[in-house]
Scaffold this motif. Structure first.
Motif, PDB file in Angstrom:
ATOM      1  N   UNK A  31       0.825  -1.211   0.000  1.00  0.00           N
ATOM      2  CA  UNK A  31       0.000   0.000   0.000  1.00  0.00           C
ATOM      3  C   UNK A  31       0.856   1.256   0.000  1.00  0.00           C
ATOM      4  N   UNK A  33       0.197   5.749  -0.192  1.00  0.00           N
ATOM      5  CA  UNK A  33      -0.841   6.780  -0.026  1.00  0.00           C
ATOM      6  C   UNK A  33      -0.253   8.173  -0.261  1.00  0.00           C
ATOM      7  N   UNK A  35      -1.341  12.027   0.984  1.00  0.00           N
ATOM      8  CA  UNK A  35      -2.197  12.903   1.775  1.00  0.00           C
ATOM      9  C   UNK A  35      -1.733  14.339   1.578  1.00  0.00           C
ATOM     10  N   UNK A  45      -6.902  12.384   2.434  1.00  0.00           N
ATOM     11  CA  UNK A  45      -6.382  11.431   1.474  1.00  0.00           C
ATOM     12  C   UNK A  45      -6.700  11.858   0.045  1.00  0.00           C
ATOM     13  N   UNK A  48      -4.714   6.570  -3.223  1.00  0.00           N
ATOM     14  CA  UNK A  48      -3.903   5.485  -2.693  1.00  0.00           C
ATOM     15  C   UNK A  48      -3.767   4.382  -3.732  1.00  0.00           C
ATOM     16  N   UNK A 101      -4.816  -4.207  10.717  1.00  0.00           N
ATOM     17  CA  UNK A 101      -4.436  -3.028   9.940  1.00  0.00           C
ATOM     18  C   UNK A 101      -3.054  -2.594  10.358  1.00  0.00           C
TER      19      UNK A 101
ATOM     20  N   UNK B  33     -10.024   0.257  13.465  1.00  0.00           N
ATOM     21  CA  UNK B  33      -8.766   0.475  14.171  1.00  0.00           C
ATOM     22  C   UNK B  33      -8.593   1.969  14.455  1.00  0.00           C
ATOM     23  N   UNK B  35      -5.714   4.959  15.806  1.00  0.00           N
ATOM     24  CA  UNK B  35      -4.276   5.228  15.852  1.00  0.00           C
ATOM     25  C   UNK B  35      -4.029   6.611  16.463  1.00  0.00           C
ATOM     26  N   UNK B  95      -9.304   3.799  10.959  1.00  0.00           N
ATOM     27  CA  UNK B  95      -9.297   3.110   9.678  1.00  0.00           C
ATOM     28  C   UNK B  95     -10.308   1.980   9.665  1.00  0.00           C
ATOM     29  N   UNK B  96     -10.832   1.724   8.489  1.00  0.00           N
ATOM     30  CA  UNK B  96     -11.737   0.607   8.286  1.00  0.00           C
ATOM     31  C   UNK B  96     -10.958  -0.685   8.446  1.00  0.00           C
ATOM     32  N   UNK B  97     -11.658  -1.736   8.796  1.00  0.00           N
ATOM     33  CA  UNK B  97     -10.986  -3.011   8.997  1.00  0.00           C
ATOM     34  C   UNK B  97     -10.758  -3.753   7.702  1.00  0.00           C
ATOM     35  N   UNK B 100      -8.936  -1.250   1.661  1.00  0.00           N
ATOM     36  CA  UNK B 100      -7.595  -0.693   1.527  1.00  0.00           C
ATOM     37  C   UNK B 100      -7.015  -0.198   2.838  1.00  0.00           C
ATOM     38  N   UNK B 101      -7.806  -0.172   3.897  1.00  0.00           N
ATOM     39  CA  UNK B 101      -7.309   0.173   5.224  1.00  0.00           C
ATOM     40  C   UNK B 101      -6.731   1.578   5.281  1.00  0.00           C
ATOM     41  N   UNK B 102      -7.304   2.496   4.552  1.00  0.00           N
ATOM     42  CA  UNK B 102      -6.794   3.861   4.580  1.00  0.00           C
ATOM     43  C   UNK B 102      -7.260   4.561   5.850  1.00  0.00           C
ATOM     44  N   UNK B 103      -6.468   5.538   6.275  1.00  0.00           N
ATOM     45  CA  UNK B 103      -6.726   6.246   7.524  1.00  0.00           C
ATOM     46  C   UNK B 103      -7.513   7.531   7.292  1.00  0.00           C
ATOM     47  N   UNK B 104      -8.443   7.805   8.205  1.00  0.00           N
ATOM     48  CA  UNK B 104      -9.114   9.098   8.279  1.00  0.00           C
ATOM     49  C   UNK B 104      -8.569   9.800   9.509  1.00  0.00           C
TER      50      UNK B 104
END
Lengths: 115, 115
Positions: A31, A33, A35, A45, A48, A101, B33, B35, B95-97, B100-104
């Motif tokens: 992966x 990305x 940002x 984002x 990606x 993750x 998840x 962080x 992040x979604x589980x 693509x597991x991208x972070x917000x």
């Protein structure tokens, strides 16, 4: 340690120019990305990629495109730079692991100014 | 849609004080998840902690501790006996589980520790 390297720390471009921001990671991460970071807005984002030649739009893709021809390299392209694209651009990469993750590893960022 | 809110834009404390950074999140997913990242003046985001939605145990790492409460959708970060080196911008992210597991990211909290 994972290293994510962004080609430029500071960049100044003129309105209408085509701009390339390069990012390279050295740990074989699937992966990658892009940002952008703006005061008061956090990180948003742009695009990606989860594999070579694969890409997906993020939350703010307008005015940007990306390229991933090799696994270690992910490029962000501003086709025609505009002043509202003045920002800090951060590249990140992560592993793909089943069942969890993985954390993102970030580059130091490129501060782009469009005049 | 996923959303992370860090209501504290800036915090300034005197060295050795304890300080708590708040993070509230929104998601419809049952598996996700959380962080925390630290961004020192050098610009590179540094990973601090990852927590999955099924693990509500609080965590302590030296002077750092995290309080995860699903009932209030919060994941707060406390620094005990703060030091000048703790000065940075801190980001909470979700992040979604799956996928693509991208972070917000949240908007970030700028923490200044004064000597």
């Amino acid at each position: 340690d994972v290293k994510v390297t962004q080609s430029s720390r500071y960049l100044v471009k003129r309105t209408g120019e085509k701009v390339f921001l390069e990012c390279v990671q050295d740990m074989d991460h699937e992966n990658m990305f892009w940002y952008r970071q703006d005061p008061g807005l956090g990180l948003r984002l742009i695009y990606f990629s989860y594999d070579v030649k694969m890409k997906e739009k993020g939350d703010i893709p307008e005015g940007y495109s990306v390229s991933r021809e090799k696994k270690e390299r992910f490029s962000l392209i501003l086709e025609s730079a505009s002043t509202n694209q003045t920002s800090m651009y951060l590249c990140a990469s992560s592993l793909v692991s089943a069942g969890t993750n993985e954390k993102l590893f970030f580059g130091s960022g490129t501060q782009l100014s469009v005049l | 849609a996923q959303k992370v809110t860090q209501a504290q834009t800036e915090i300034s404390v005197v060295e050795k004080e304890d300080v708590t950074l708040d993070c509230v999140y929104e998601t419809r997913d049952t598996t996700y998840y959380l962080f925390w990242y630290k961004q020192p003046p050098s610009g590179e985001l540094v990973f601090l902690i990852r927590r999955n939605s099924f693990d509500e145990q609080n965590e302590i790492s030296g002077r750092y501790s995290w309080n995860f409460q699903k009932s209030t959708s919060s994941f707060n970060f406390t620094i005990t006996a703060s030091q000048v080196v703790d000065s940075a911008v801190y980001f909470c992210a979700l992040s979604e589980a799956w996928g693509a597991q991208k972070l917000v990211f949240g908007q970030g909290t700028r923490l200044t520790i004064n000597p």
